[in-house]
Motif scaffolding. Structure first.
Motif, PDB file in Angstrom:
ATOM      1  N   PRO A   1       0.826  -1.211   0.000  1.00  0.00           N
ATOM      2  CA  PRO A   1       0.000   0.000   0.000  1.00  0.00           C
ATOM      3  C   PRO A   1       0.860   1.261   0.000  1.00  0.00           C
ATOM      4  CG  PRO A   1       0.141  -0.882   2.203  1.00  0.00           C
ATOM      5  CD  PRO A   1       0.867  -1.862   1.312  1.00  0.00           C
ATOM      6  N   LYS A   2       0.213   2.385  -0.069  1.00  0.00           N
ATOM      7  CA  LYS A   2       0.894   3.680   0.031  1.00  0.00           C
ATOM      8  C   LYS A   2       1.621   3.767   1.385  1.00  0.00           C
ATOM      9  CE  LYS A   2      -0.786   8.480  -0.169  1.00  0.00           C
ATOM     10  NZ  LYS A   2       0.432   9.183  -0.496  1.00  0.00           N
TER      11      LYS A   2
ATOM     12  N   GLY B   1      -1.788  -7.944   9.561  1.00  0.00           N
ATOM     13  CA  GLY B   1      -0.852  -6.901   9.149  1.00  0.00           C
ATOM     14  C   GLY B   1       0.175  -7.320   8.124  1.00  0.00           C
ATOM     15  N   PHE B   2       0.189  -8.607   7.759  1.00  0.00           N
ATOM     16  CA  PHE B   2       1.135  -9.057   6.720  1.00  0.00           C
ATOM     17  C   PHE B   2       0.763  -8.444   5.375  1.00  0.00           C
ATOM     18  CE2 PHE B   2       2.231 -11.942   3.247  1.00  0.00           C
ATOM     19  CZ  PHE B   2       3.582 -12.177   3.475  1.00  0.00           C
ATOM     20  N   LEU B   3       1.744  -7.881   4.677  1.00  0.00           N
ATOM     21  CA  LEU B   3       1.464  -7.207   3.403  1.00  0.00           C
ATOM     22  C   LEU B   3       2.083  -7.905   2.190  1.00  0.00           C
ATOM     23  CD1 LEU B   3       2.102  -3.485   4.448  1.00  0.00           C
ATOM     24  CD2 LEU B   3      -0.119  -4.639   4.255  1.00  0.00           C
ATOM     25  N   GLY B   4       3.207  -8.581   2.403  1.00  0.00           N
ATOM     26  CA  GLY B   4       3.848  -9.204   1.248  1.00  0.00           C
ATOM     27  C   GLY B   4       5.240  -9.694   1.570  1.00  0.00           C
ATOM     28  N   PHE B   5       5.889 -10.362   0.601  1.00  0.00           N
ATOM     29  CA  PHE B   5       7.167 -11.029   0.844  1.00  0.00           C
ATOM     30  C   PHE B   5       7.952 -11.114  -0.458  1.00  0.00           C
ATOM     31  CE2 PHE B   5       9.662 -15.038   1.203  1.00  0.00           C
ATOM     32  CZ  PHE B   5      10.409 -14.724   2.338  1.00  0.00           C
TER      33      PHE B   5
ATOM     34  N   VAL C   1      12.663 -10.050   2.325  1.00  0.00           N
ATOM     35  CA  VAL C   1      12.019  -8.861   2.868  1.00  0.00           C
ATOM     36  C   VAL C   1      10.541  -9.165   3.077  1.00  0.00           C
ATOM     37  CG1 VAL C   1      11.665  -6.387   2.623  1.00  0.00           C
ATOM     38  CG2 VAL C   1      13.602  -7.468   1.466  1.00  0.00           C
ATOM     39  N   SER C   2      10.074  -9.002   4.302  1.00  0.00           N
ATOM     40  CA  SER C   2       8.632  -9.095   4.556  1.00  0.00           C
ATOM     41  C   SER C   2       8.110  -7.701   4.863  1.00  0.00           C
ATOM     42  CB  SER C   2       8.328 -10.065   5.700  1.00  0.00           C
ATOM     43  OG  SER C   2       8.986  -9.682   6.884  1.00  0.00           O
ATOM     44  N   TYR C   3       6.879  -7.458   4.416  1.00  0.00           N
ATOM     45  CA  TYR C   3       6.263  -6.135   4.574  1.00  0.00           C
ATOM     46  C   TYR C   3       5.065  -6.252   5.503  1.00  0.00           C
ATOM     47  CZ  TYR C   3       9.214  -5.058   0.590  1.00  0.00           C
ATOM     48  OH  TYR C   3      10.305  -4.899  -0.232  1.00  0.00           O
ATOM     49  N   TRP C   4       4.905  -5.238   6.365  1.00  0.00           N
ATOM     50  CA  TRP C   4       3.918  -5.273   7.445  1.00  0.00           C
ATOM     51  C   TRP C   4       3.253  -3.912   7.587  1.00  0.00           C
ATOM     52  CZ3 TRP C   4       3.214 -10.022   9.685  1.00  0.00           C
ATOM     53  CH2 TRP C   4       4.200 -10.969   9.429  1.00  0.00           C
ATOM     54  N   ALA C   5       1.988  -3.943   8.029  1.00  0.00           N
ATOM     55  CA  ALA C   5       1.224  -2.700   8.157  1.00  0.00           C
ATOM     56  C   ALA C   5       1.735  -1.831   9.305  1.00  0.00           C
ATOM     57  CB  ALA C   5      -0.259  -3.023   8.356  1.00  0.00           C
TER      58      ALA C   5
END
Lengths: 105, 105
Positions: free
Chosen positions: A8-9, A44-48, A59-63
């Motif tokens: 997301p933004k 809250g997981f956003l992607g990997f 890299v893992s992405y989180w809110a």
């Protein structure tokens, strides 16, 4: 995984995990697959994103920062973290980051 | 590159560059090598990590957000960025991050 994660933004958070593997599998591949499955079910997981040559970068992405703390404290993940220290990695670094800007095409 | 980057105590900054390459080299390898040489001469450069499988992940580390802006605006780097858009990448994402916490072994 044939594309960068769709996120997301900003602001959101990223965990950069950089590692050098020890020799042998020792159960690594199966656990890595399971950890991604489990992580992707966390709030809250956003992607990997992941790639490995001489070193591995995942890299893992989180809110939120709290979502990262909760994932770090997950019982099954804690066991995997310990196994990583004991058997899978010659060395590793974990960097928790706040993503401030994103662009691309 | 056989080890994670050695970086100072946070806070500092990271640029996560995630990409999928187009087919063929088209001068990519030589430019990538030159860009790393040039980046490492910039004020505030702290380190670099890279790996590529299905996707490529390159992370550069910087002392300040300003150091990243200066590097982004470097003339030779601007030309490489344009060539990347035109020829080297099917898609890419750039994420500028503030590293808040680091640990490892």
């Amino acid at each position: 995984m044939a594309a960068p994660a769709t996120t997301p933004k900003p602001p959101y958070y990223a965990v950069i995990f950089t590692s050098v593997r020890s020799d042998g599998d020792n159960g690594y591949d199966a656990t890595a697959e399971r950890m991604l499955e489990l992580a992707s079910q966390q709030p809250g997981f956003l992607g990997f994103e992941t790639a490995r040559q001489e070193i591995g970068i995942s890299v893992s992405y989180w809110a939120t920062a709290d979502a990262i703390k909760h994932w770090k404290a997950n019982a099954e993940h804690l066991a995997a973290q310990q196994r990583g220290k004991d058997a899978w990695y010659k060395c590793y670094r974990v960097r928790v980051c706040r993503v401030e800007r994103e662009y691309g095409q």
